[in-house]
Design an enzyme around this catalytic site. Structure first.
Site, PDB file in Angstrom:
ATOM      1  N   ASP A   1     -34.349 -64.328  -3.549  1.00  0.00           N
ATOM      2  CA  ASP A   1     -33.440 -63.235  -2.257  1.00  0.00           C
ATOM      3  C   ASP A   1     -32.402 -62.498  -3.226  1.00  0.00           C
ATOM      4  O   ASP A   1     -31.735 -62.653  -4.275  1.00  0.00           O
ATOM      5  CB  ASP A   1     -32.751 -64.549  -1.016  1.00  0.00           C
ATOM      6  CG  ASP A   1     -32.434 -63.835  -0.510  1.00  0.00           C
ATOM      7  OD1 ASP A   1     -33.169 -63.215   0.589  1.00  0.00           O
ATOM      8  OD2 ASP A   1     -31.187 -63.704  -0.620  1.00  0.00           O
TER       9      ASP A   1
ATOM     10  N   GLU B   1     -42.688 -73.249 -18.951  1.00  0.00           N
ATOM     11  CA  GLU B   1     -42.973 -74.726 -19.508  1.00  0.00           C
ATOM     12  C   GLU B   1     -43.767 -75.146 -18.166  1.00  0.00           C
ATOM     13  O   GLU B   1     -43.492 -75.983 -19.166  1.00  0.00           O
ATOM     14  CB  GLU B   1     -41.526 -74.609 -19.789  1.00  0.00           C
ATOM     15  CG  GLU B   1     -40.524 -74.128 -20.695  1.00  0.00           C
ATOM     16  CD  GLU B   1     -39.237 -74.501 -20.405  1.00  0.00           C
ATOM     17  OE1 GLU B   1     -38.515 -76.230 -19.895  1.00  0.00           O
ATOM     18  OE2 GLU B   1     -37.925 -74.344 -20.760  1.00  0.00           O
TER      19      GLU B   1
END
Ligand code: NOJ
Length: 567
Positions: free
Chosen positions: A228, A279
């Site tokens: 957002d 990751e």
């Protein structure tokens, strides 16, 4: 209804099944369906949609043919801005269910090979967030205040705000607090409602907290985040005065230099998040909600080490005009390819006037932005729906990733006559009713024509009133009607997948009259008649058409997909 393959063990197989180049990331071509949870389906009967309601309807979304869902905020929130005011980023608001309900939804979606991205709101929290409450208690100069943008006021007694910024929702962007001793004290910045204080992203506590939040949802298995206000996190440190042009769309900030939008420092945040997502196994994606003045600026958000996608609002804001559409499509494909990102395409969301109305607005609100100036106008219903179906027929043939907003597959129009007493958008209140805001595109969905509340809620309750016309748009009325908007969406999504259009290449076609948009994507020819007269179309097998073809002529405001078209 297609029965889901619930034996699918995991998403790796899904990746192989997706219509994209081998090894390509899913988000490059995906059709992502936006769920606005409070208006999708209510399982509890309180009149507000919830997560179990989404789970209950997953098979309908499988049948529709989408690849992924974006869930607008369902995290803990006092709901002052429909969930974009968060108190706990790592929990589900009881209004929408529990974390267990979220896990159930995620597992059920994954077992049906549908991915899920969640909304992340990093620009501001709720004023009820424990950090903000602590900041109020701790007073000026404290570590707690440094996580937000508190400043002393101007004037002899600090009685004037630190600068002249306005809130996107109207009114001033600063609110003064009462200090512990009962006297008026510092001011805090809120680019949106006064219940949504902006974080200070130069503060390491804030950066670390959002790493924790990202990991929380990634560990649960989400496939990505819609971010957002992704252009707003970092402010010009000097907080200089700024007055947008009178006609500027405040969300868009049409100007090149706005001290609270698009600051260079924001890119460090996304590089950091990109590394964090890397990751994790699988393709996790970040999508930027960034209202920036040009596609070239927006493309900076999706450079290879930043976000993966950005909403293409320039496309959304383009009118129903063949030359303008061609220009924006070409520029989008060229510019995003220049940074190695897919273009996205979007026509509706929870902040804008639904495109079945927006494409036939009167002059009152030409941009059709729900929180922009003016009312949503008085769209011409039949024309709007016809154009919307044609516009979607064009959009779903474009290479890249497309976003759909719940209810557009039913052809829902904007609700323009909500009673004032029912309105809930903070924009309405902050402008004393001068701007209608976005409630008109958020009215709960109609599932069954004859059920109470059109099947949205078992009790018939609905947090915004549903209009009588919802009956004719209900899903059960459309599902077996080959001419319905729902059938059109299903046909387009199925053919898009079969022809691998998301991973395709666009080639413009010439030789058509002015006002016609025509291109090829692989062996699919797409022709949209945006002129004011019917046009002759090439022979070929019709794969899908947004409206009836008359003889070999394509009527006005109609678009068609042809296979193996020949002159
Ligand atoms: C953009 C969201 O889409 C909108 O609904 C919200 O009001 C603002 N950001 C503030 O979070």
């Amino acid at each position: 209804m297609t029965s889901p393959d619930i034996t699918a063990p995991d998403l790796d197989e899904r990746a192989d099944a997706l219509p994209s180049r081998p090894g390509a990331e899913w988000w490059r071509t995906a059709v992502i369906y936006q769920i606005y949870p409070r208006s999708f389906a209510d399982s509890s009967g309180d009149g507000v949609g919830d997560l179990p309601g989404v789970t209950d309807h997953l098979d309908d979304l499988v049948e529709l043919g989408v690849d992924a869902l974006w869930l607008s905020p369902f995290q803990r929130s006092p709901q002052k801005d429909a969930g974009y005011d968060v108190t706990d980023y790592c929990d589900v608001d009881p209004l929408f269910g529990t974390l267990a309900d979220f896990d159930d939804l995620l597992a059920a979606a994954h077992s049906r090979r549908i991915r899920i991205i969640v909304d992340l709101v990093p620009n501001h929290s709720s004023d009820q967030h424990v950090w903000f409450r602590a900041a109020l208690d701790a007073g000026p100069g404290s570590r707690e205040r440094a996580r937000y943008l508190f400043r002393d006021g101007k004037g002899e007694h600090g009685e004037l705000p630190p600068n002249n910024w306005e809130s996107v929702f109207g009114g001033p962007a600063w609110t003064r607090v009462i200090e512990a001793d009962g006297t008026p004290g510092q001011w805090f910045l809120h680019l949106f409602d006064s219940t949504q204080p902006d974080f200070d992203w130069s503060n390491e506590d804030v950066r670390e907290e959002f790493r924790r939040v990202l990991r929380f949802w990634l560990d649960r298995g989400v496939d990505g985040f819609r971010v957002d206000v992704a252009h707003g996190l970092v402010k010009d440190a000097a907080l200089p005065d700024y007055i947008p042009p009178a006609d500027a769309d405040s969300m868009g900030g049409d100007e090149a230099h706005v001290p609270y939008w698009g600051q260079d420092g924001v890119h460090d945040v996304y590089r950091d998040w990109h590394r964090l997502l890397d990751e994790y196994s699988g393709d996790r994606a970040l999508c930027a909600e960034a209202w920036l003045p040009t596609i070239a600026r927006t493309a900076l958000w999706v450079r290879p080490d930043e976000m993966h996608q950005a909403f293409n609002f320039a496309y959304l804001l383009t009118g129903w005009d063949a030359a303008a559409l061609r220009a924006i499509i070409a520029e989008s494909l060229r510019t995003y390819a220049g940074v190695g990102a897919p273009s996205t395409w979007v026509l509706s969301n929870h902040d804008v006037v639904r495109h079945a109305s927006r494409l036939a607005l009167t002059a009152e609100n030409p941009q059709g932005h729900g929180i922009g100036p003016g009312s949503p106008g008085k769209p011409i219903a039949d024309v709007g729906l016809r154009r919307a179906r044609a516009a979607t027929t064009v959009m779903l043939a474009l290479p890249g990733s497309a976003y759909l907003y719940q209810g557009e597959e039913l052809g829902l129009p904007e609700v323009v006559d909500l009673p004032d007493a029912a309105r809930q958008d903070p924009t309405w209140f902050r402008t004393q009713g001068e701007r209608y805001g976005r409630d008109g595109c958020r009215v709960p969905l109609p599932w069954s024509a004859d059920a109470p509340g059109y099947g949205f809620s078992p009790t018939g309750d609905s947090w915004l009133p549903q209009p009588e016309q919802w009956r004719s748009f209900a899903r059960d009325v459309q599902v077996d009607d080959p001419g319905s908007t729902l059938s059109l969406y299903r046909a387009l999504l199925s053919a898009r997948r079969a022809h691998e259009l998301g991973a395709g290449t666009l080639e413009w076609m010439t030789g058509f009259p002015a006002g016609v948009l025509a291109f090829r994507n692989g062996n699919v020819t797409v022709i949209a008649n945006i002129s004011d007269a019917a046009i002759a179309i090439p022979r070929g097998t019709v794969i899908a058409t947004s409206g009836p073809i008359v003889g070999d002529e394509l009527p006005v405001d109609t678009a068609v997909w042809l296979e193996d078209a020949r002159a």
